[in-house]
Design a protein around this motif. Structure first.
Motif, PDB file in Angstrom:
ATOM      1  N   SER A  26       3.818   1.574   6.057  1.00 38.95           N
ATOM      2  CA  SER A  26       4.669   2.440   5.241  1.00 38.95           C
ATOM      3  C   SER A  26       4.781   1.848   3.843  1.00 38.95           C
ATOM      4  O   SER A  26       4.796   0.622   3.677  1.00 38.95           O
ATOM      5  CB  SER A  26       6.060   2.600   5.853  1.00 38.95           C
ATOM      6  N   SER A  56      15.024   4.363   6.277  1.00 36.34           N
ATOM      7  CA  SER A  56      14.141   3.683   5.340  1.00 36.34           C
ATOM      8  C   SER A  56      14.933   2.912   4.292  1.00 36.34           C
ATOM      9  O   SER A  56      14.573   1.793   3.921  1.00 36.34           O
ATOM     10  CB  SER A  56      13.227   4.710   4.661  1.00 36.34           C
ATOM     11  N   ALA A  75       9.933   6.802   0.173  1.00 38.61           N
ATOM     12  CA  ALA A  75       9.155   6.150   1.226  1.00 38.61           C
ATOM     13  C   ALA A  75       8.220   7.166   1.872  1.00 38.61           C
ATOM     14  O   ALA A  75       8.580   8.329   2.050  1.00 38.61           O
ATOM     15  CB  ALA A  75      10.084   5.545   2.274  1.00 38.61           C
ATOM     16  N   SER A 110      14.855   8.570   2.423  1.00 41.09           N
ATOM     17  CA  SER A 110      15.017   7.715   1.246  1.00 41.09           C
ATOM     18  C   SER A 110      16.303   8.030   0.493  1.00 41.09           C
ATOM     19  O   SER A 110      16.399   7.786  -0.716  1.00 41.09           O
ATOM     20  CB  SER A 110      13.809   7.875   0.314  1.00 41.09           C
TER      21      SER A 110
END
Length: 388
Positions: free
Chosen positions: A331, A152, A344, A188
């Motif tokens: 997302s 991410s 995220a 993340s």
């Protein structure tokens, strides 16, 4: 004698335009209600799946996040020597001493910065998190200025892709690998060697310790031993519990905001449904009188109009839920209130949310349709036929 459900449904179909407009208003409310529930579930799932139930996290007592925690090397050595910690295949303790810091990175395609978690882990860090797996490149080498980035992070931030370089802690770091953490909070984060990151950020201690207990060792006994040791100012939590607690503040905020919006919108939608049903009653006076003349009692009329309102609400609820389900393919990111870093997440729909959403739409139908249905049921046969 009950009025057939097919007859009730045909009445809705006969007023297609009014039914569609009212159902659309109800669908909008249901969409907001469902997405709020999906958002809360998505965030909770992301943070809960970040931790492993079998892992134990040791942090400074009363610290609410790893960023606020601190464990000096002397205390870390005491914890690491505890006999309850399980040994690995090589005989070394299943333990990762970790440091967590925040840095600011610019997002790709913009100059907008956001906080990102940099996690320094020991060699056991990846082994202790089976949900984390390398998907590209290789693992960073201990003692080198190398890092691996969550998938991410690599997508959203400049310089975080494999082969790219980031500069922080007065050093230049090379991204040598990308990892996937199964949609958990680790997606993340950026990981590197704990000792190198501590040197770069001039840290003298660790932020936390993650470990796994032996099969015969009990978590409660280990927790008591750590928290009662006068040499330590630490506390032990199951890793899954620790990350679950992280979601409470954010979930509470989202729930309050979502509930407020849902209530405001639902009032308008319920009024719209009531107006539609009042108009239906007014236009069907002769029909109501005929039904009463045929022998249908007041409670049958009440039930029929209430069922009509509930069918209308259910149609709107199903439409709103259908549109909300597409949110699963998107997302988003938000700020974790505990660490103030970007997190995220994805919307998550499950059976419980479907049931709650449909019940919510039916409730709007009952509230909006009860008074019009009561008015229809109270009509006298003679007055209804005369008005026709």
């Amino acid at each position: 004698m009950r009025i057939p459900l097919a007859y009730i449904a045909r009445n809705l179909w006969a007023r297609r335009l009014t039914t569609t407009l009212t159902a659309a208003g109800l669908a909008l409310v249901v969409f907001v209600f469902a997405t709020v529930l999906m958002l809360d579930e998505g965030l909770r799932t992301t943070l809960v799946t970040t931790g492993e139930y079998d892992n134990v996290m040791v942090i400074r007592r009363s610290a609410e996040s790893e960023v606020q925690s601190g464990i000096d090397r002397a205390q870390a050595a005491i914890v690491a020597s505890h006999p309850a910690i399980a040994p690995g295949p090589d005989g070394q303790a299943m333990l990762s001493k970790e440091t967590v810091v925040l840095i600011s990175l610019n997002k790709r395609g913009s100059d907008k910065p956001s906080n990102v978690v940099i996690r320094g882990v020991s060699q056991r860090g990846l082994t202790l998190r089976p949900q984390v797996r390398l998907v590209a490149g290789r693992m960073f080498r201990p003692g080198a200025s190398e890092i691996i980035a969550g998938a991410s992070i690599a997508r959203r931030f400049s310089g975080a892709g494999i082969g790219e370089k980031l500069r922080f802690g007065q050093r230049e770091w090379t991204v040598v690998g990308l990892f996937d953490a199964g949609n958990s909070g680790f997606d993340s984060e950026i990981w590197g060697d704990a000792d190198q990151l501590m040197q770069a950020f001039r840290r003298n201690g660790f932020s936390s310790m993650v470990l796994r207990l032996g099969g015969a060792a009990g978590f409660d006994a280990f927790k008591r031993a750590i928290e009662s040791d006068p040499r330590l100012t630490l506390e032990a939590k199951r890793e899954q519990t620790f990350y679950s607690d992280q979601s409470k503040a954010l979930s509470t905020f989202i729930s309050i905001l979502g509930l407020t919006l849902s209530i405001i919108f639902s009032i308008g939608a319920t009024i719209g449904a009531a107006i539609t049903m009042y108009a239906s009653v007014a236009n069907r006076t002769a029909e109501i009188g005929t039904l009463r003349a045929l022998g249908y009692q007041r409670r049958n009329i009440l039930a029929a109009f209430l069922a009509e309102s509930m069918l209308l609400a259910l149609a709107g609820g199903a439409a709103g839920l259908l549109f909300a389900s597409f949110m699963q393919f998107l997302s988003f990111s938000t700020t974790n209130f505990q660490s103030f870093s970007e997190l995220a997440f994805g919307f998550k729909l499950n059976g419980a949310i479907v049931v709650k959403t449909l019940l919510f739409s039916l409730l709007m139908g009952v509230v909006g349709g009860f008074l019009p249905a009561l008015r229809a049921a109270r009509m006298r046969i003679v007055d209804a036929l005369r008005a026709a």
